[in-house]
Write a protein that holds these residues in place. Structure first.
Motif, PDB file in Angstrom:
ATOM      1  N   GLN A 166       0.846  -1.184   0.000  1.00 44.18           N
ATOM      2  CA  GLN A 166       0.000   0.000   0.000  1.00 44.18           C
ATOM      3  C   GLN A 166       0.883   1.236   0.000  1.00 44.18           C
ATOM      4  O   GLN A 166       1.967   1.223   0.593  1.00 44.18           O
ATOM      5  CB  GLN A 166      -0.863   0.066   1.274  1.00 44.18           C
ATOM      6  N   ASP A 167       0.400   2.291  -0.600  1.00 48.08           N
ATOM      7  CA  ASP A 167       1.062   3.582  -0.507  1.00 48.08           C
ATOM      8  C   ASP A 167       0.798   4.120   0.898  1.00 48.08           C
ATOM      9  O   ASP A 167      -0.356   4.268   1.283  1.00 48.08           O
ATOM     10  CB  ASP A 167       0.459   4.522  -1.559  1.00 48.08           C
TER      11      ASP A 167
ATOM     12  N   SER B 153       0.532 -10.098  -3.802  1.00 46.14           N
ATOM     13  CA  SER B 153       1.428 -10.886  -4.643  1.00 46.14           C
ATOM     14  C   SER B 153       0.951 -12.321  -4.854  1.00 46.14           C
ATOM     15  O   SER B 153       1.302 -12.949  -5.854  1.00 46.14           O
ATOM     16  CB  SER B 153       2.830 -10.900  -4.032  1.00 46.14           C
ATOM     17  N   ASN B 154       0.161 -12.848  -3.916  1.00 47.00           N
ATOM     18  CA  ASN B 154      -0.241 -14.249  -4.009  1.00 47.00           C
ATOM     19  C   ASN B 154      -1.524 -14.380  -4.821  1.00 47.00           C
ATOM     20  O   ASN B 154      -2.609 -14.022  -4.362  1.00 47.00           O
ATOM     21  CB  ASN B 154      -0.445 -14.804  -2.593  1.00 47.00           C
TER      22      ASN B 154
ATOM     23  N   THR C  21     -16.802   2.475  -1.152  1.00 51.46           N
ATOM     24  CA  THR C  21     -16.930   1.482  -2.216  1.00 51.46           C
ATOM     25  C   THR C  21     -15.620   0.729  -2.340  1.00 51.46           C
ATOM     26  O   THR C  21     -14.552   1.346  -2.412  1.00 51.46           O
ATOM     27  CB  THR C  21     -17.252   2.155  -3.562  1.00 51.46           C
ATOM     28  N   ALA C  22     -15.727  -0.589  -2.363  1.00 51.30           N
ATOM     29  CA  ALA C  22     -14.532  -1.421  -2.504  1.00 51.30           C
ATOM     30  C   ALA C  22     -14.630  -2.202  -3.803  1.00 51.30           C
ATOM     31  O   ALA C  22     -15.704  -2.639  -4.203  1.00 51.30           O
ATOM     32  CB  ALA C  22     -14.414  -2.378  -1.322  1.00 51.30           C
ATOM     33  N   GLN C  23     -13.488  -2.345  -4.464  1.00 54.45           N
ATOM     34  CA  GLN C  23     -13.422  -3.102  -5.712  1.00 54.45           C
ATOM     35  C   GLN C  23     -12.270  -4.080  -5.650  1.00 54.45           C
ATOM     36  O   GLN C  23     -11.254  -3.811  -5.008  1.00 54.45           O
ATOM     37  CB  GLN C  23     -13.182  -2.150  -6.901  1.00 54.45           C
ATOM     38  N   LEU C  24     -12.435  -5.190  -6.355  1.00 56.30           N
ATOM     39  CA  LEU C  24     -11.390  -6.198  -6.444  1.00 56.30           C
ATOM     40  C   LEU C  24     -11.106  -6.469  -7.917  1.00 56.30           C
ATOM     41  O   LEU C  24     -12.037  -6.681  -8.693  1.00 56.30           O
ATOM     42  CB  LEU C  24     -11.851  -7.493  -5.753  1.00 56.30           C
TER      43      LEU C  24
ATOM     44  N   TYR D 163      -5.224  -6.355  -7.523  1.00 58.58           N
ATOM     45  CA  TYR D 163      -5.306  -5.184  -6.659  1.00 58.58           C
ATOM     46  C   TYR D 163      -6.733  -4.992  -6.150  1.00 58.58           C
ATOM     47  O   TYR D 163      -7.704  -5.466  -6.717  1.00 58.58           O
ATOM     48  CB  TYR D 163      -4.756  -3.920  -7.334  1.00 58.58           C
ATOM     49  N   ILE D 164      -6.765  -4.264  -5.039  1.00 58.68           N
ATOM     50  CA  ILE D 164      -8.018  -3.930  -4.358  1.00 58.68           C
ATOM     51  C   ILE D 164      -8.047  -2.424  -4.201  1.00 58.68           C
ATOM     52  O   ILE D 164      -6.997  -1.800  -4.020  1.00 58.68           O
ATOM     53  CB  ILE D 164      -8.040  -4.561  -2.955  1.00 58.68           C
ATOM     54  N   SER D 165      -9.212  -1.859  -4.281  1.00 55.24           N
ATOM     55  CA  SER D 165      -9.301  -0.415  -4.107  1.00 55.24           C
ATOM     56  C   SER D 165     -10.387  -0.071  -3.090  1.00 55.24           C
ATOM     57  O   SER D 165     -11.298  -0.866  -2.830  1.00 55.24           O
ATOM     58  CB  SER D 165      -9.603   0.278  -5.442  1.00 55.24           C
ATOM     59  N   LEU D 166     -10.228   1.104  -2.511  1.00 56.39           N
ATOM     60  CA  LEU D 166     -11.237   1.647  -1.594  1.00 56.39           C
ATOM     61  C   LEU D 166     -11.472   3.089  -1.988  1.00 56.39           C
ATOM     62  O   LEU D 166     -10.519   3.871  -2.090  1.00 56.39           O
ATOM     63  CB  LEU D 166     -10.763   1.566  -0.148  1.00 56.39           C
ATOM     64  N   LEU D 167     -12.726   3.431  -2.207  1.00 52.80           N
ATOM     65  CA  LEU D 167     -13.108   4.793  -2.563  1.00 52.80           C
ATOM     66  C   LEU D 167     -13.946   5.360  -1.432  1.00 52.80           C
ATOM     67  O   LEU D 167     -14.897   4.719  -0.982  1.00 52.80           O
ATOM     68  CB  LEU D 167     -13.912   4.787  -3.868  1.00 52.80           C
TER      69      LEU D 167
END
Lengths: 114, 109
Positions: B6-7, B26-27, B61-64, B70-74
């Motif tokens: 994560q940043d 990574s997995n 909002t979460a995306q996969l 990668y996973i994101s959170l907005l």
């Protein structure tokens, strides 16, 4: 709402002393974990416990560490001879069985080794 | 290569802004994904699970993206109370929740 409880909230110990950190996981959970977080750093996995035995452990979890489930409710982490670098927040967590279940964390024990 | 990246930020945004965080893992065999929130010196608390179809909970909002791992959170309409560290957590075949180092969010007036 069920929760994971940890005691004590803060422990100060002298280098070389043994400490036992205590946790009461959520009662119907089957997986138990210990994590640590050194101040300003990431949450690091130490050990997982399932079916009354260690299921996984990390490189951090060396011979100085041990875990026990002495009765049906408590889950303990023992550090045999504490070092200064063991100073950290230690979190206990528990989860139901299964890959898609979330882990619930206790409020942590802040261990300070002096 | 780190398992979950994560940043660290900090992301410094005004109230009302929309902010997005990404996390890579990574997995490729990882099975489940979560966002946790951690306030200073407190325990991680589950914010939301992340499903393949994406999911929304109010302003979050979460995306996969499994193909890109990668996973994101907005977070929309940021509030002062959203200031915290957001932790990406991935569970693999061993059922061990693995944490990223977290992304710090600071929402200012």
């Amino acid at each position: 709402e069920p929760e994971v409880t940890q005691t004590p909230s803060h422990q100060v110990t002298q280098m070389g002393q043994e400490v036992i950190l205590r946790c009461v996981p959520i009662s119907n959970h089957l997986y138990f974990y210990w994590y640590r977080q050194i101040l300003g750093q990431k949450v690091e996995f130490l050990v997982s416990f399932y079916n009354n035995e260690i299921s996984e452990k990390s490189e951090i979890f060396d011979d100085q560490f041990s875990v026990e489930r002495p009765d049906g409710s408590n889950f303990t982490l023992k550090i045999r001879s504490t070092k200064l670098e063991d100073s950290a927040m230690y979190f206990c967590a528990s989860s139901e069985a299964g890959a898609y279940t979330e882990a619930f964390f206790g409020q942590g024990t802040r261990l300070t080794v002096v | 290569r780190k398992e979950v990246e994560q940043d660290p930020g900090p992301f410094n945004v005004p109230e009302g802004a929309t902010v997005a965080f990404n996390c890579t893992y990574s997995n490729s065999a990882s099975q489940s994904f979560f966002w946790y929130r951690q306030d200073c010196r407190k325990e991680p608390k589950l914010l939301m699970s992340v499903y393949s179809s994406g999911n929304e909970d109010g302003r979050f909002t979460a995306q996969l993206n499994r193909a890109s791992q990668y996973i994101s959170l907005l977070i929309r309409d940021s509030k002062l109370s959203d200031s915290a560290t957001y932790l990406c957590v991935v569970k693999g075949g061993s059922y061990i929740p693995t944490f990223g180092r977290g992304t710090s969010l600071i929402v200012h007036p």
